[in-house]
Design a protein around this motif. Structure first.
Motif, mmCIF file in Angstrom:
data_model
loop_
_atom_site.group_PDB
_atom_site.id
_atom_site.type_symbol
_atom_site.label_atom_id
_atom_site.label_comp_id
_atom_site.label_asym_id
_atom_site.label_seq_id
_atom_site.Cartn_x
_atom_site.Cartn_y
_atom_site.Cartn_z
ATOM 1 N N LYS A 118 12.945 20.076 2.228
ATOM 2 C CA LYS A 118 11.663 19.590 2.735
ATOM 3 C C LYS A 118 11.305 20.256 4.057
ATOM 4 C CE LYS A 118 11.384 15.170 0.382
ATOM 5 N NZ LYS A 118 11.193 13.705 0.520
ATOM 6 N N THR A 119 12.284 20.882 4.676
ATOM 7 C CA THR A 119 12.044 21.600 5.928
ATOM 8 C C THR A 119 11.796 23.088 5.703
ATOM 9 O OG1 THR A 119 14.442 21.855 6.196
ATOM 10 C CG2 THR A 119 13.410 19.975 7.287
ATOM 11 N N SER A 120 11.704 23.519 4.452
ATOM 12 C CA SER A 120 11.470 24.931 4.161
ATOM 13 C C SER A 120 10.117 25.369 4.715
ATOM 14 C CB SER A 120 11.498 25.180 2.654
ATOM 15 O OG SER A 120 12.764 24.899 2.109
ATOM 16 N N PRO A 121 9.995 26.625 5.133
ATOM 17 C CA PRO A 121 8.704 27.109 5.644
ATOM 18 C C PRO A 121 7.652 27.135 4.539
ATOM 19 C CG PRO A 121 10.277 28.913 5.415
ATOM 20 C CD PRO A 121 11.043 27.648 5.198
ATOM 21 N N PRO A 122 6.373 26.996 4.901
ATOM 22 C CA PRO A 122 5.298 26.950 3.907
ATOM 23 C C PRO A 122 5.303 28.121 2.935
ATOM 24 C CG PRO A 122 4.450 26.326 6.051
ATOM 25 C CD PRO A 122 5.864 26.815 6.277
ATOM 26 N N GLU A 123 5.566 29.319 3.448
ATOM 27 C CA GLU A 123 5.527 30.486 2.562
ATOM 28 C C GLU A 123 6.616 30.420 1.497
ATOM 29 O OE1 GLU A 123 7.612 31.733 6.469
ATOM 30 O OE2 GLU A 123 5.857 30.546 5.857
ATOM 31 N N GLN A 124 7.727 29.752 1.794
ATOM 32 C CA GLN A 124 8.788 29.633 0.801
ATOM 33 C C GLN A 124 8.391 28.651 -0.307
ATOM 34 O OE1 GLN A 124 12.703 28.430 2.265
ATOM 35 N NE2 GLN A 124 13.631 29.898 0.862
ATOM 36 N N LEU A 125 7.685 27.597 0.065
ATOM 37 C CA LEU A 125 7.196 26.656 -0.946
ATOM 38 C C LEU A 125 6.232 27.355 -1.897
ATOM 39 C CD1 LEU A 125 6.078 23.004 -0.439
ATOM 40 C CD2 LEU A 125 4.594 24.588 -1.665
ATOM 41 N N ILE A 126 5.301 28.106 -1.339
ATOM 42 C CA ILE A 126 4.335 28.826 -2.165
ATOM 43 C C ILE A 126 5.039 29.824 -3.071
ATOM 44 C CG2 ILE A 126 2.431 30.493 -2.075
ATOM 45 C CD1 ILE A 126 1.518 29.043 0.505
ATOM 46 N N GLU A 127 6.019 30.543 -2.518
ATOM 47 C CA GLU A 127 6.762 31.512 -3.316
ATOM 48 C C GLU A 127 7.525 30.829 -4.438
ATOM 49 O OE1 GLU A 127 8.452 35.237 -4.505
ATOM 50 O OE2 GLU A 127 6.648 34.621 -3.434
ATOM 51 N N ALA A 128 8.110 29.660 -4.170
ATOM 52 C CA ALA A 128 8.866 28.941 -5.195
ATOM 53 C C ALA A 128 7.960 28.522 -6.347
ATOM 54 C CB ALA A 128 9.553 27.721 -4.595
ATOM 55 N N VAL A 129 6.760 28.068 -6.040
ATOM 56 C CA VAL A 129 5.814 27.672 -7.082
ATOM 57 C C VAL A 129 5.413 28.879 -7.916
ATOM 58 C CG1 VAL A 129 3.489 26.773 -7.513
ATOM 59 C CG2 VAL A 129 4.961 25.666 -5.821
ATOM 60 N N ARG A 130 5.136 29.978 -7.250
ATOM 61 C CA ARG A 130 4.740 31.195 -7.973
ATOM 62 C C ARG A 130 5.873 31.714 -8.856
ATOM 63 N NH1 ARG A 130 1.894 34.025 -2.711
ATOM 64 N NH2 ARG A 130 -0.220 33.189 -3.020
ATOM 65 N N VAL A 131 7.080 31.721 -8.288
ATOM 66 C CA VAL A 131 8.230 32.223 -9.034
ATOM 67 C C VAL A 131 8.490 31.350 -10.266
ATOM 68 C CG1 VAL A 131 10.749 32.455 -8.954
ATOM 69 C CG2 VAL A 131 9.354 33.399 -7.114
ATOM 70 N N ALA A 132 8.417 30.032 -10.090
ATOM 71 C CA ALA A 132 8.632 29.123 -11.211
ATOM 72 C C ALA A 132 7.567 29.307 -12.283
ATOM 73 C CB ALA A 132 8.646 27.679 -10.722
ATOM 74 N N ALA A 133 6.314 29.419 -11.856
ATOM 75 C CA ALA A 133 5.224 29.597 -12.814
ATOM 76 C C ALA A 133 5.382 30.887 -13.615
ATOM 77 C CB ALA A 133 3.885 29.598 -12.084
ATOM 78 N N ALA A 134 5.986 31.889 -12.987
ATOM 79 C CA ALA A 134 6.194 33.176 -13.656
ATOM 80 C C ALA A 134 7.393 33.155 -14.600
ATOM 81 C CB ALA A 134 6.372 34.280 -12.622
ATOM 82 N N GLY A 135 8.120 32.023 -14.626
ATOM 83 C CA GLY A 135 9.249 31.898 -15.534
ATOM 84 C C GLY A 135 10.591 32.211 -14.943
ATOM 85 N N ASP A 136 10.629 32.407 -13.621
ATOM 86 C CA ASP A 136 11.898 32.667 -12.956
ATOM 87 C C ASP A 136 12.293 31.437 -12.161
ATOM 88 O OD1 ASP A 136 14.153 33.970 -12.003
ATOM 89 O OD2 ASP A 136 13.086 35.811 -11.506
#
Length: 230
Positions: free
Chosen positions: A113-131
């Motif tokens: 929950k303390t992750s930086p905002p850009e990491q949250l966005i990257e995680a969502v994008r990566v998950a959506a891409a199937g990784d």
């Protein structure tokens, strides 16, 4: 699926957390990215089930510790559905056993929950891409919690990797993204994508999370060990 004004499809995201302030913050961060749209929210695991099954988002961002039904229980039920969403779990590090169980259940990422905002966005994008993507600190703690009681065993498949593929596996196990690995090894992103795909194929793994588990169980990396390319 809701459309963007530029004609490109957004990543449809549902956020599940029992704290309103956390949900608001996560929504603000997610929607700061032009390619992500928050289509729903849930306050506990049971509501996460109903909202996710009704709205069918691309990605579900969900806290582990929630009332009525926790995130792990909700994830297990959703992942047994015919067409499950990609699931990224949020944690505050207070439930290592649940994190390990979530890895085994097949979630697509972990974030603090303390992750930086850009990491949250990257995680969502990566998950959506199937990784899949794991916060590096979360990876270290989770893996350490279950490797501490098991002696690493190198399976025969490990010998099929080239030296460069083994190096990529080590960096994957440290939680690095493809661009981060590319910068570390001074090669292009496309080259790393190819290496990652070959590593997963040769080892019979589904995604990066399984690669992390494999690397620690096989003794490729160990908790507390610095990678040599640092």
């Amino acid at each position: 699926m809701p459309g963007r004004t530029d004609g490109l499809a957004r990543i449809r995201l549902v956020i599940a957390d029992d704290q309103a302030m956390i949900r608001t913050g996560l929504r603000f961060v997610a929607e700061s990215a032009a390619d992500i749209e928050v289509v729903g929210e849930a306050v506990d695991g049971l509501e996460a089930l109903s909202v996710t099954r009704r709205l069918r988002p691309d990605v579900l961002l969900m806290d582990i510790a929630m009332p009525r039904l926790d995130g792990l229980g909700a994830a297990r039920r959703l992942l047994s559905d015919p067409h499950p969403p990609r699931i990224v779990m949020l944690t505050t590090f207070d439930t290592d056993e649940n994190l390990h169980a979530s890895l085994r259940a097949g979630v697509n990422g972990f974030l603090l929950k303390t992750s930086p905002p850009e990491q949250l966005i990257e995680a969502v994008r990566v998950a959506a891409a199937g990784d899949a993507l794991i916060d590096p600190a979360a990876a270290m703690r989770v893996i350490a919690s279950f490797t501490a009681h098991h002696r690493p065993v190198a399976p025969p498949e490990l010998a099929t990797l080239t030296s460069r593929e083994l190096e990529v596996l080590r960096l994957l196990a440290r939680g690095l993204s493809n661009p981060e690995i590319a910068r570390r090894l001074q090669v292009g992103d496309a080259t790393i994508r190819t290496h990652v795909a070959r590593v997963l194929h040769k080892l019979g793994l589904r995604d990066r999370i399984q690669a992390v588990v494999f690397a620690y169980e096989a003794g490729v990396v160990r908790p507390g060990q610095r990678d040599r390319s640092c």
